[in-house]
Design a protein around this motif. Structure first.
Motif, PDB file in Angstrom:
ATOM      1  N   LEU A  87       0.544 -12.588   4.662  1.00 27.53           N
ATOM      2  CA  LEU A  87       0.860 -11.463   3.918  1.00 27.53           C
ATOM      3  C   LEU A  87      -0.394 -10.701   3.362  1.00 27.53           C
ATOM      4  CD1 LEU A  87       3.905 -12.273   1.775  1.00 27.53           C
ATOM      5  CD2 LEU A  87       3.832 -10.787   3.634  1.00 27.53           C
ATOM      6  N   ALA A 100      -4.610  -6.670   4.117  1.00 26.41           N
ATOM      7  CA  ALA A 100      -5.944  -6.323   4.355  1.00 26.41           C
ATOM      8  C   ALA A 100      -6.176  -5.405   5.497  1.00 26.41           C
ATOM      9  CB  ALA A 100      -6.828  -7.605   4.403  1.00 26.41           C
ATOM     10  N   VAL A 101      -5.793  -5.733   6.406  1.00 23.93           N
ATOM     11  CA  VAL A 101      -5.875  -5.067   8.024  1.00 23.93           C
ATOM     12  C   VAL A 101      -5.328  -3.608   7.636  1.00 23.93           C
ATOM     13  CG1 VAL A 101      -5.990  -6.839   9.331  1.00 23.93           C
ATOM     14  CG2 VAL A 101      -3.710  -6.192   8.970  1.00 23.93           C
ATOM     15  N   LEU A 102      -4.171  -3.271   6.938  1.00 26.48           N
ATOM     16  CA  LEU A 102      -3.770  -1.949   6.646  1.00 26.48           C
ATOM     17  C   LEU A 102      -4.699  -1.347   5.620  1.00 26.48           C
ATOM     18  CD1 LEU A 102       0.204  -3.080   6.477  1.00 26.48           C
ATOM     19  CD2 LEU A 102      -1.097  -1.583   8.146  1.00 26.48           C
ATOM     20  N   GLY A 103      -5.791  -1.945   5.006  1.00 21.38           N
ATOM     21  CA  GLY A 103      -6.543  -1.161   4.485  1.00 21.38           C
ATOM     22  C   GLY A 103      -6.604  -1.250   2.999  1.00 21.38           C
ATOM     23  N   ALA A 104      -5.981  -2.406   2.569  1.00 22.04           N
ATOM     24  CA  ALA A 104      -5.882  -2.829   1.177  1.00 22.04           C
ATOM     25  C   ALA A 104      -7.276  -3.622   0.745  1.00 22.04           C
ATOM     26  CB  ALA A 104      -4.467  -3.648   0.810  1.00 22.04           C
ATOM     27  N   VAL A 121     -12.468  -6.058   5.955  1.00 20.77           N
ATOM     28  CA  VAL A 121     -11.380  -6.068   6.630  1.00 20.77           C
ATOM     29  C   VAL A 121     -10.615  -4.788   6.448  1.00 20.77           C
ATOM     30  CG1 VAL A 121      -9.319  -7.152   7.142  1.00 20.77           C
ATOM     31  CG2 VAL A 121     -11.005  -8.409   6.068  1.00 20.77           C
ATOM     32  N   HIS A 122     -10.526  -4.374   5.191  1.00 19.05           N
ATOM     33  CA  HIS A 122      -9.729  -3.147   4.808  1.00 19.05           C
ATOM     34  C   HIS A 122     -10.565  -1.936   5.036  1.00 19.05           C
ATOM     35  CE1 HIS A 122     -12.265  -3.799   1.208  1.00 19.05           C
ATOM     36  NE2 HIS A 122     -12.429  -2.688   1.129  1.00 19.05           N
ATOM     37  N   ILE A 179      -8.343  -1.245  11.585  1.00 14.90           N
ATOM     38  CA  ILE A 179      -7.619  -1.990  12.905  1.00 14.90           C
ATOM     39  C   ILE A 179      -6.235  -2.086  12.684  1.00 14.90           C
ATOM     40  CG2 ILE A 179      -7.739  -4.051  13.895  1.00 14.90           C
ATOM     41  CD1 ILE A 179     -10.733  -3.940  13.988  1.00 14.90           C
ATOM     42  N   TYR A 214      -2.672  -4.604  13.150  1.00 16.14           N
ATOM     43  CA  TYR A 214      -2.718  -6.112  13.447  1.00 16.14           C
ATOM     44  C   TYR A 214      -1.262  -6.162  13.611  1.00 16.14           C
ATOM     45  CZ  TYR A 214      -4.356 -10.783  13.905  1.00 16.14           C
ATOM     46  OH  TYR A 214      -4.662 -12.203  14.384  1.00 16.14           O
ATOM     47  N   PHE A 234       6.032  -7.255   4.394  1.00 14.90           N
ATOM     48  CA  PHE A 234       6.220  -7.393   2.816  1.00 14.90           C
ATOM     49  C   PHE A 234       7.471  -7.762   2.482  1.00 14.90           C
ATOM     50  CE2 PHE A 234       2.355  -4.785   3.584  1.00 14.90           C
ATOM     51  CZ  PHE A 234       1.478  -5.943   3.659  1.00 14.90           C
ATOM     52  N   TYR A 260       2.687   1.652   3.836  1.00 19.86           N
ATOM     53  CA  TYR A 260       1.841   0.856   3.104  1.00 19.86           C
ATOM     54  C   TYR A 260       0.490   0.986   3.402  1.00 19.86           C
ATOM     55  CZ  TYR A 260      -0.388  -3.316   0.779  1.00 19.86           C
ATOM     56  OH  TYR A 260      -1.024  -3.947  -0.210  1.00 19.86           O
ATOM     57  N   GLY A 261      -0.018   1.221   4.546  1.00 17.18           N
ATOM     58  CA  GLY A 261      -1.364   1.568   5.244  1.00 17.18           C
ATOM     59  C   GLY A 261      -1.624   2.853   4.979  1.00 17.18           C
ATOM     60  N   ARG A 266      -0.668   4.762   2.201  1.00 16.22           N
ATOM     61  CA  ARG A 266      -0.967   4.583   0.685  1.00 16.22           C
ATOM     62  C   ARG A 266      -2.216   4.340   0.502  1.00 16.22           C
ATOM     63  NH1 ARG A 266       2.736   4.575  -3.440  1.00 16.22           N
ATOM     64  NH2 ARG A 266       4.951   4.819  -2.844  1.00 16.22           N
ATOM     65  N   MET A 267      -2.738   3.450   1.186  1.00 11.18           N
ATOM     66  CA  MET A 267      -4.187   2.845   1.149  1.00 11.18           C
ATOM     67  C   MET A 267      -5.228   3.982   1.538  1.00 11.18           C
ATOM     68  SD  MET A 267      -3.729  -0.107   0.007  1.00 11.18           S
ATOM     69  CE  MET A 267      -2.318  -0.298  -0.578  1.00 11.18           C
ATOM     70  N   LYS A 301      -4.474   6.965   1.004  1.00 14.47           N
ATOM     71  CA  LYS A 301      -4.264   7.904  -0.039  1.00 14.47           C
ATOM     72  C   LYS A 301      -3.759   9.254   0.561  1.00 14.47           C
ATOM     73  CE  LYS A 301      -7.184   6.262  -3.565  1.00 14.47           C
ATOM     74  NZ  LYS A 301      -7.888   4.990  -3.035  1.00 14.47           N
ATOM     75  N   ARG A 333       4.325  -0.371  11.600  1.00 11.89           N
ATOM     76  CA  ARG A 333       3.791  -0.368  10.251  1.00 11.89           C
ATOM     77  C   ARG A 333       2.279  -0.323  10.844  1.00 11.89           C
ATOM     78  NH1 ARG A 333       3.705  -5.506   6.494  1.00 11.89           N
ATOM     79  NH2 ARG A 333       2.828  -6.612   8.454  1.00 11.89           N
ATOM     80  N   SER A 334       1.814  -1.065  11.947  1.00 12.18           N
ATOM     81  CA  SER A 334       0.548  -1.038  12.115  1.00 12.18           C
ATOM     82  C   SER A 334      -0.058   0.212  12.825  1.00 12.18           C
ATOM     83  CB  SER A 334       0.183  -2.261  13.165  1.00 12.18           C
ATOM     84  OG  SER A 334       1.035  -2.118  14.301  1.00 12.18           O
ATOM     85  N   PRO A 351      -1.139   4.287  10.518  1.00 15.85           N
ATOM     86  CA  PRO A 351      -2.513   4.986   9.857  1.00 15.85           C
ATOM     87  C   PRO A 351      -3.248   5.287  11.209  1.00 15.85           C
ATOM     88  CG  PRO A 351      -2.006   2.584   9.161  1.00 15.85           C
ATOM     89  CD  PRO A 351      -1.143   2.574  10.144  1.00 15.85           C
TER      90      PRO A 351
END
Lengths: 550, 370
Positions: free
Chosen positions: A447, A452-456, B74-75, B79, B81, B89, B100-101, B103-104, B106, B148-149, B152
Motif C-alpha cells: 500500500l 508512492a508510485v502514484l505520486g504521494a 519515487v513519488h 511511473i 505500477y 486502498f 488518488y494519483g 489528487r497528488m 493537484k 488507477r495506474s 495520471p
C-alpha cells in the motif's frame, strides 16, 4: 527523510515521556531507598525492621498463593466447558465472564459490600427471612473476602487464557484417544490436560502476579488488619509520610513483579500460548447432546452467574440502600453537592474530573502508543526486539509504586492537573501499543509503495493511507485507554489532589465513611463507573489476554 | 531503434547471498511493450522496483526519455505500477482509488471526475465509482488497479504479474483486454510474468531473464523459433538437450550435421548444446532421400496425452548408444504405418530404423553475447 531519521521522529515522544514519567521516578525511588539521605528523617527506625518486612512479604505471598489456587479451582472447569465455541449459551457465558476482568477495583469492592456487607443483599435477605437482629454474614475485613474478590477477578483470567489455548488444540488428538479406547475422563487426564498444561501454568503465574500486587481489594475490603506490600507502601507514604521506607518496599515489589513478568514472558515464548483468542467456528458442536452436556451447561451457566452476582447485587442495592423501597435517591444524591460532606469536591465534580482525565489520557496514550508502534515497526532487527519489552515495562510496575515515584520526583509538577492523566497514559500505553502494533504490521507493505508510485510523499501517504487504515485500531485503543483511566485507583490515590478527586477516589471515600447514605451514593457511583467501563469489553475482544492493573 | 527506456548494467544483491541482478540491461522503444520472462526469484520484480525507485540498485543506470532516474524520489518519477496482488486502498471506493494519483498531481476536481470516468470506461468498469474495493472480484480489482495506474498518464507503466492472482479461466479475456488497453494508450510498458503464453501474447518483445541478466531478447515468435540459449530452451519447456563437449557430443554433432538443413552452420562454430525439438516429425524407416536424420532405436514408452502422444525413443546406433529422446507427436500427424511401427517396437523392445525431420535440430549456446 531517510529511514533512521524517521525512526527518531517517532521514537522521540515516547522516549521523552518514558524517561520523565517512568524511569526518572523509578530512579528516584532507588536513590531514596538506598541513597545516603534515607537515614535523615528523625533518625529513629525510618526503615521497616526485618520482622515487619517478613510479615508483610509473607502475607502478600500467602494470600496470592491462596487466591491463585482458588482461581484455578474455579476457572479450570469453566475453561474446560468453554473450550469449544459451539453454542450461543457459551458465547454469552464467555462475555459474562469477561465483565469482572474489566471492572475497576472500587466497583468490585462496592459490589462485594453490596452483596456480602453488613447491610448487603445477602444479610438483608437472611435477616428478613429468619428475623435476625444482627447480620449473620460477617465477611467484611476478613481474609475470606480478599480471596473471594481476587477470585472474582482472576477466574476470568484463567478461563480466558486456558480456554483460548485449549480451543486451538487439535481436537482430533482427543478423538484419536477415544478410538484407542480411552474414556472421556481418561482422555482428559492423559491427553488434553498435558496439552494445556503450559496455558495453565501461564495463567497461574499471571494470577499470582496480579494478586501479589493487589492493592485496592486489600485496602478497601481487608481493612486495617491486612496489609500487602502495595498497601504497606501506600500507608508508609501517605499515613506516615515515611518515603524511604515506602521506597524500600517498592523496590522489593518491583523485584518480585519483574521476576514473575520475565518468567511469564519466557514461558509464553516457549509454549507460544496464543496471544489472541478469536472465535473460530472450526469445530462446531455437532456431537449428539448427552445428559453430560446438559449438566455441564447448567453448572457452567450457574458458575458464570455466581461470578457476576456481586455486580447484580451492586446494581440492585444502588436503588434500594438507605430507602425502604426502590428509588433513585442515591443517584439524585450524586447530583447535589452534599453540604455535610467531608470532601473538598462534590460527586458531580468527581465525574467531571474523571472524564477530563480520561479524555486527556486517551490523547496522550494514543500519541505515545502510535509513536511506540512505529518505533518498533521501523526499528530494524535486534534493536526492535530489545525495545519491545522496554515499552511494556510499565505493565510490570504497580500503580502504587508509580504514584510513589511521582510523589518523590515530580517537584513543582506535583500539583499539575496533567500529572494524573500522565500516570494513566503510562499505564494504558502498553495496551494501546499492543492494539496498534499488530494493525500496523497487518498493513500491506504494497500500500505504501502503491501510494508512492502514484505520486504521494511519505507524509501524504501516512495521512491518506496509513492513518485511515489504523483508525479502527486507534478507536479500540482509545476506548480502552478511556476505561483504564476511569477506573484507575492506586496511582490516583497517591497523586490526585484532594480538591480534584476522581470517581474511584470518591467511591473509596464514601465507602470508608459510615452511614447508609454514603454507602448508597458509593454504590450509585459505582454503577455509573461500571456502565462506562463495561463498554471496554468490546474493545477487549480485540486485545491479547491483557494484564490488568486498574 | 530509438531508445526511450535504457537500463544498463543493473546489479543488486540482498544480504550475503549471490547477487539477484548481475549486470542486467535492456533498451526499449517508446510505446513498446516488453515482457520480462523468467522463473520466480530470477529478479524480475526487483528490476521493476528499481525502475520505480522503490529500491536502490547497487550499481547500474536507468535512463527514461534520456533522463537519469537516479536520485529522483519515487513519488516524483511519473511511473505507473500495477502490483502483483493489486494493492488497492481498502478504505477508498473504486473511484477514489483511481483518483488518488490525480489528487497528488493537484488536478482540479471536475477534471479528476472526468478522467476517472474515462479510465473506468477504458477498463470496462463504467459506473463502478462508488463501489467498495472489498466487494470486487479478482478480475475487477485487477482492472481497477490498471485504471488507477493509467489515470495520471505515466511515462512508463510497470506491470508485476498483474494476472497471477486472477482466476485461471478469466486470464485469457483479461490478457486480451490488457493488451488492447495498453495499445490504445500507446504506453511504454514493462510487463513481468513467468507465464510463457502471457509473455508470448503480451510482449512486442520478450526478454528472458536468467542468472541475473537478460539471457535472450527477441520478438516472441523468434524466441520460440530459436531459443538460442540452453536456459531459454529449458524455460520454454523443450527437452532433449544434449551437451556437445564430450566425445559422445562430438559424435552427436557429426550425426546431426550429416543431414542437410539442420539449423544452418552459424550454430556449429560456438554451439555448446544440441536441442531436438519435442515436436519434431518422426517417420518410420530410413527414407531414400537425404532429407532426414537417420537413427535407430527402441520405443521405450508410449504415453497418450490430451492432444498428442508422448513417445520415448532410446537410440541404439553405435555412436549415440543410450541417448533418449522424448517426442510429442501430434495425434493427427501419426499415420497408421508409424503407429504400427511405434507400437510393435514398444511391444517387442526391438531397435528399428527411424527418420527425424532435420528442422527439429536446434543449436544452442550457453549465453548470447550482445
Amino acid at each position: 527523510m531517510n529511514g533512521r531519521l524517521r525512526v527518531l521522529v517517532w521514537a522521540l515522544p515516547p522516549f521523552i515521556f518514558l524517561g520523565a514519567f517512568y524511569f526518572l521516578p523509578l530512579v528516584r525511588i532507588l536513590v531514596t531507598a538506598l541513597g545516603p539521605d534515607r537515614l535523615v528523617g528523625g533518625g529513629q527506625a525510618v526503615l521497616p525492621d526485618w520482622r515487619s518486612l517478613a510479615t508483610v512479604l509473607g502475607f502478600t505471598t500467602w494470600q496470592a498463593l491462596v487466591s491463585t489456587a482458588a482461581s484455578l479451582v474455579a476457572g479450570l472447569p469453566l475453561a474446560w466447558w468453554l473450550r469449544d465455541h459451539g453454542s450461543r449459551l457459551r458465547s454469552v457465558a464467555r462475555l459474562l465472564l469477561t465483565v469482572p476482568f474489566v471492572m475497576p477495583v472500587v466497583v468490585t469492592a462496592s459490589a462485594f459490600v453490596a452483596l456480602a456487607g453488613p447491610s448487603g443483599l445477602l444479610n438483608r435477605w437472611l435477616m428478613g427471612w429468619f428475623d435476625l437482629s444482627a447480620p449473620p454474614i460477617q465477611l467484611m475485613h476478613t481474609f475470606g473476602i480478599i480471596i473471594l474478590a481476587h477470585m472474582f477477578y482472576n477466574t476470568s483470567v484463567v478461563v480466558r487464557v486456558v480456554s483460548g489455548f485449549w480451543s486451538q488444540q487439535d481436537r482430533r488428538l482427543a478423538d484419536a484417544a477415544g478410538t484407542l479406547g480411552a474414556t472421556a475422563w481418561r482422555t482428559l487426564v492423559t491427553v488434553e490436560a498435558p496439552l494445556v498444561l503450559p496455558a495453565v501454568v501461564s495463567s497461574a503465574l499471571l494470577v499470582f502476579l496480579f494478586c501479589f500486587s493487589s492493592f485496592g481489594v486489600v485496602l478497601i475490603l481487608g481493612g486495617l488488619r491486612f496489609s500487602t506490600l502495595e498497601v504497606a507502601i501506600y500507608r508508609q507514604a501517605v499515613s506516615y509520610f515515611n518515603l524511604p521506607a515506602a521506597a524500600v518496599l517498592a523496590l522489593i515489589q518491583l523485584a518480585v513483579t519483574f521476576t514473575a513478568m520475565s518468567l511469564y514472558t519466557r514461558l509464553q515464548r516457549r509454549h507460544a500460548v496464543p496471544q489472541q483468542v478469536e472465535a473460530t467456528e472450526q469445530f462446531a458442536d455437532d456431537e449428539p447432546r448427552t445428559r453430560g452436556h446438559w449438566i455441564g451447561d447448567g453448572l457452567g451457566t450457574a458458575a458464570a452467574l455466581i461470578l457476576v452476582s456481586p455486580l447484580v447485587a451492586l446494581t440492585g442495592q444502588s436503588f434500594s440502600v438507605g430507602t425502604s423501597e426502590w428509588s433513585l435517591v442515591n443517584y439524585a444524591g450524586l447530583l447535589q453537592g452534599r453540604a455535610d460532606s467531608a470532601f473538598l469536591a462534590s460527586p458531580v465534580e468527581a465525574v467531571g474530573n474523571s472524564v477530563r482525565n480520561a479524555l486527556a489520557t486517551m490523547v496522550i496514550s494514543l500519541v505515545l502508543g502510535i509513536g511506540m508502534a512505529y518505533t518498533l515497526f521501523l526499528m530494524p532487527g535486534r534493536a526492535g526486539r530489545w525495545l519491545d519489552p522496554v515499552f511494556l515495562l510499565p505493565l510490570g510496575t504497580s500503580a502504587v509504586t508509580l504514584g510513589l515515584g511521582y510523589i518523590i520526583s515530580m517537584g513543582p509538577l506535583r500539583t499539575s492537573p496533567l500529572l494524573v492523566p500522565a500516570a494513566h497514559a503510562l499505564i494504558a500505553s502498553p495496551f494501546v501499543l499492543r492494539v496498534i502494533l499488530p494493525a500496523l504490521r497487518r498493513l500491506q507493505p504494497g500500500l505504501r509503495q502503491a501510494s508512492a508510485v502514484l505520486g504521494a510523499t511519505p507524509r501524504q501517504t501516512w495521512w491518506r493511507v496509513e492513518l485511515p487504515l489504523l483508525l479502527p485500531a486507534c478507536a479500540v485503543a482509545a476506548v480502552f485507554a478511556f476505561a483504564v483511566s476511569m477506573g484507575e485507583f492506586g496511582a490516583s490515590l497517591l497523586i490526585a489532589r484532594p480538591e480534584h478527586p476522581t470517581m474511584p477516589l470518591m467511591i473509596f471515600g464514601l465507602l470508608s465513611r459510615p452511614g447508609l447514605a454514603n454507602l448508597g451514593q458509593a454504590q450509585a457511583m459505582s454503577v455509573v463507573l461500571m456502565a462506562v467501563t463495561s463498554a471496554s469489553i468490546f474493545a477487549l475482544d480485540r486485545l491479547p489476554v491483557a494484564i490488568r492493573e486498574f | 531503434m530509438v531508445a526511450y527506456l535504457e537500463v544498463t548494467n543493473l546489479w543488486k544483491s540482498f544480504g550475503d547471498t549471490e547477487s539477484v541482478l548481475q549486470g542486467l540491461g535492456f533498451v526499449q522503444e517508446r510505446g513498446e511493450i516488453l515482457c520480462l520472462l523468467g522463473a520466480s526469484g530470477c529478479g524480475k520484480t526487483t528490476v521493476l522496483q528499481i525502475l520505480a525507485g522503490l529500491m536502490p540498485a547497487d550499481a547500474g543506470r536507468v535512463l527514461l526519455g534520456g533522463r537519469d532516474q537516479d536520485g529522483i524520489p519515487v513519488h516524483a518519477r511519473r511511473i505507473g505500477y500495477v502490483f502483483q496482488n493489486h494493492v488497492l486502498f481498502p478504505h477508498l471506493s473504486v473511484g477514489r482509488n483511481v483518483e488518488y494519483g490525480l489528487r497528488m498531481l493537484k488536478w482540479p476536481s471536475r477534471q479528476r471526475g472526468r478522467r476517472v470516468r474515462e479510465m473506468l470506461e477504458l477498463v470496462d468498469l463504467a459506473g463502478y465509482e462508488e463501489r467498495l474495493v472489498r466487494g470486487l472480484s479478482g478480475g475487477e480489482s485487477q482492472r481497477v488497479a490498471l485504471a488507477r495506474s493509467l489515470a495520471p498518464a505515466p511515462d512508463l507503466l510497470l506491470l508485476d504479474e498483474p494476472l497471477s492472482s486472477v482466476d485461471q479461466r478469466l486470464r485469457g479475456d483479461l490478457v486480451t483486454q490488457l493488451r488492447s488497453v495498453l495499445e490504445t494508450q500507446s504506453i511504454t510498458a514493462v510487463h513481468v510474468t513467468h507465464d510463457l503464453e502471457e509473455a508470448y501474447f503480451m510482449g512486442d518483445r520478450v526478454a528472458f531473464v536468467h542468472g541475473g541478466r537478460v539471457n535472450r531478447i527477441d520478438s516472441p515468435s523468434a524466441l520460440v523459433a530459436n531459443p538460442a540459449t540452453v536456459a531459454c530452451a529449458r524455460y520454454l519447456g523443450m527437452g532433449n538437450i544434449f551437451a556437445l563437449d564430450t566425445p559422445e557430443g562430438q559424435r552427436l554433432r557429426e550425426w546431426a550435421t550429416s543431414a542437410a538443413g539442420t539449423g544452418g552452420d552459424g550454430g556449429l562454430t560456438n554451439a555448446t548444446h544440441l536441442l531436438i525439438r519435442p515436436r519434431t516429425v518422426l517417420r518410420s524407416g530410413h527414407g531414400e532421400t537425404r532429407q532426414g536424420l537417420p537413427c535407430s532405436g527402441t520405443v521405450t514408452s508410449i504415453r497418450p496425452k490430451v492432444n498428442e502422444v508422448e513417445v520415448e525413443l532410446r537410440l541404439t546406433q553405435p555412436d549415440l548408444e543410450g541417448a533418449t529422446i522424448r517426442l510429442d507427436l501430434a495425434r493427427t500427424g501419426i499415420d497408421s504405418d508409424l503407429l504400427t511401427a511405434l507400437e510393435s517396437s514398444a511391444r517387442d523392445r526391438d531397435a528399428r530404423p527411424w527418420t527425424l525431420d532435420p528442422k527439429g535440430v536446434v543449436w544452442l549456446v550457453d549465453e548470447v553475447s550482445e
